[in-house]
Enzyme design. Structure first.
Site, short mmCIF file in Angstrom:
data_model
loop_
_atom_site.label_atom_id
_atom_site.label_comp_id
_atom_site.label_asym_id
_atom_site.label_seq_id
_atom_site.Cartn_x
_atom_site.Cartn_y
_atom_site.Cartn_z
N ASP A 40 0.86 -1.19 0.00
CA ASP A 40 0.00 0.00 0.00
C ASP A 40 0.89 1.24 0.00
OD1 ASP A 40 0.81 -0.56 2.71
OD2 ASP A 40 -0.78 0.75 3.46
N GLU A 94 -0.06 -1.06 5.82
CA GLU A 94 1.01 -0.57 6.70
C GLU A 94 0.86 0.92 6.98
OE1 GLU A 94 4.62 1.29 8.07
OE2 GLU A 94 3.69 1.66 6.15
ZN LIG Z 1 6.69 2.17 4.26
#
Ligand SMILES: [Zn+2]
Length: 487
Positions: free
Chosen positions: A120, A187
């Protein structure tokens, strides 16, 4: 009298000789470069893969519900098609859109290792699109670079690991140790639906990793003052974070008749006091290990200081505290970020609120930060409040003497030659806050060399990676897995 001056002169000379002697001995801890290693990989394939991966708009917005799920699912399908050999030779489990591959090792008595990254990316700030030399989701390959959001953070990590594993599989490599590969989908918004579930899954099966390697520092040039080599800081810990509200309070009323102390006045004084009295920081533990190694590569004059810390310790601490990047490595930092008070120009506020973000050094706890702030500024006129979503302690500090650390260190040196490798402290967050719970040691490092200018693209504009840097990083991953999974 003469005898006394003689004694003083001899003492000064002896002291200077001792300091010079210490400085001469202050040499790099490993001063012989290892035999260089190289691998012949399909460079064009790897570059094309990174380029293509950037085209998927796998954006994590702060508001998770506005995510475009199709982009994530398309990315996963593309991974399965592009890395057929990896899919064939591993078992794959999904945790929402986070992928966990398990590459079975020959010796089940050995603890597994984990290589991980996230696919992501952060959004591009609206209105800055035209500041990009190439469109942020083009993945354009041009003038020696691969351009776009994720080129550094962290699709180069994900694709780099997959290319490395593909190479090893093509070469018929069989790991002794089981190798896990995990690629997170969230994340940038905390990893709670990805990495956290992977960590829980491993814990439920009583799988404790020997070590994990996640994103972290790069091989940076010009980042540490007076070190002119590339510095590879293998981060062995990450800082925590807590955000507090400092609230100045007073009676409200009309601005034509102010009281002697307004809420804004109370708040201003409190914030100034917090900035003037930062939490203490000094060279010890991890910070000492890091700067001790780096200083061994500095000009001689700095070696005199670092090799004689018994005399120059205070001077070094105040020098490091003046530079934001080094200051952040030695202490819990204090950063006022937001202010709010009255809603109208002629209305005295009852409350003036300052938001202050603290990044917590591993030596401090969340509670230490509270105590520090309360002691300094809490009073009848100033209240301290915790922001409801904040309060994360620093991670555990992993070993820089373990075999895992040594594998990463020697691989970097075998691929890059004369570089400084030292344990480091990650000042941002990563998914390793989750993986660290199931790993004896959690390391955070991206094996790609980067200039200061390129580093500015991280979460910024014109994110890009040099193709040569990307290729060398893949080779480092190959070496790390080859050695790390072998013993
Ligand atoms: Zn990162």
């Amino acid at each position: 009298m003469k005898a006394i001056s003689k004694i003083i002169i001899i003492s000064v000379l002896a002291l200077m000789t001792l300091m010079l002697f210490n400085a001469f001995l202050h040499t790099p801890s490993i001063d012989k470069n290892p035999t260089p290693i190289n691998f012949t990989i399909d460079e064009q394939r790897a570059i094309n893969h990174l380029s293509k991966s950037i085209e998927f708009k796998t954006i994590s917005n702060q508001n998770a519900s506005s995510k475009d799920l199709k982009e994530f699912l398309d990315f996963i399908d593309w991974i399965k098609i592009s890395y057929k050999l990896v899919v064939e030779n591993t078992s794959l489990e999904m945790f929402n859109q986070t992928l966990l591959f398990r590459w079975e090792g020959k010796d089940s008595n050995l603890q597994p290792i984990l290589l991980t990254g996230h696919y992501d990316v952060v959004p591009v700030i609206p209105g800055t699109e035209n500041k990009w030399q190439e469109p942020p989701f083009s993945g354009k390959i041009d003038s020696g670079y691969i351009w776009g959001r994720g080129a550094l953070d962290d699709k180069s990590g994900v694709i780099g690991i997959l290319e490395a594993v593909t190479y090893l599989m093509e070469e018929g490599f069989q790991p002794e140790r089981t190798v896990y590969l995990s690629f997170g989908h969230d994340e940038e918004i905390g990893g709670v639906n990805g990495a956290a579930l992977v960590a829980k899954h491993l814990a439920d099966r009583e799988i404790q990793l020997e070590w994990s390697l996640d994103e972290g520092s790069f091989l940076l040039g010009g980042f540490i003052p007076n070190v002119d080599k590339l510095v590879a800081a293998i981060n062995v810990a990450e800082k925590g974070s807590v955000t507090l509200q400092v609230v100045g309070k007073a009676e409200g009323g009309h601005s034509s008749m102010p009281t002697s102390q307004s809420a804004v006045g109370h708040l201003s004084k409190a914030l100034a006091k917090l900035e003037d009295n930062r939490m203490s920081g000094e060279l010890e533990g991890l910070s000492l290990q890091m700067f001790d190694e780096m200083s061994r590569h500095m000009p001689f004059i700095y070696k005199i200081a670092f090799a004689n810390r018994w005399l120059f310790g205070g001077l070094i601490d105040s020098y490091l505290a003046k530079i934001p990047a080094t200051n952040a490595m030695i202490r819990t930092t204090t950063a006022p970020t937001m202010l709010s008070a009255s809603i109208k120009t002629n209305v005295l506020p009852i409350e003036a609120v300052g938001t202050v973000n603290f990044r917590i050094h591993p030596r401090n706890s969340v509670e230490d930060v509270f105590d520090h702030v309360r002691e300094l500024v809490e009073s009848d006129d100033v209240e301290i409040r915790e922001m409801y979503y904040s309060g994360r302690p620093a991670s555990e500090v992993s070993s820089w003497e373990s075999s895992g650390y040594k594998v990463i260190e020697s691989s970097v040196r075998e691929i890059y030659g004369d570089v400084v490798v030292a344990p480091g402290l990650m000042i941002a967050g990563s998914d390793s806050r989750h993986y660290g719970k199931v790993a004896d040691d959690a390391y955070r490092f991206n094996p790609f060399p980067l200039s200061n200018e390129e580093f500015a693209g991280f979460h910024g504009t014109n994110e890009r990676i040099e193709t040569d840097a990307f290729i060398k990083g893949i080779k480092t991953y190959i070496r790390i897995i080859e050695v790390g999974a072998s013993k």
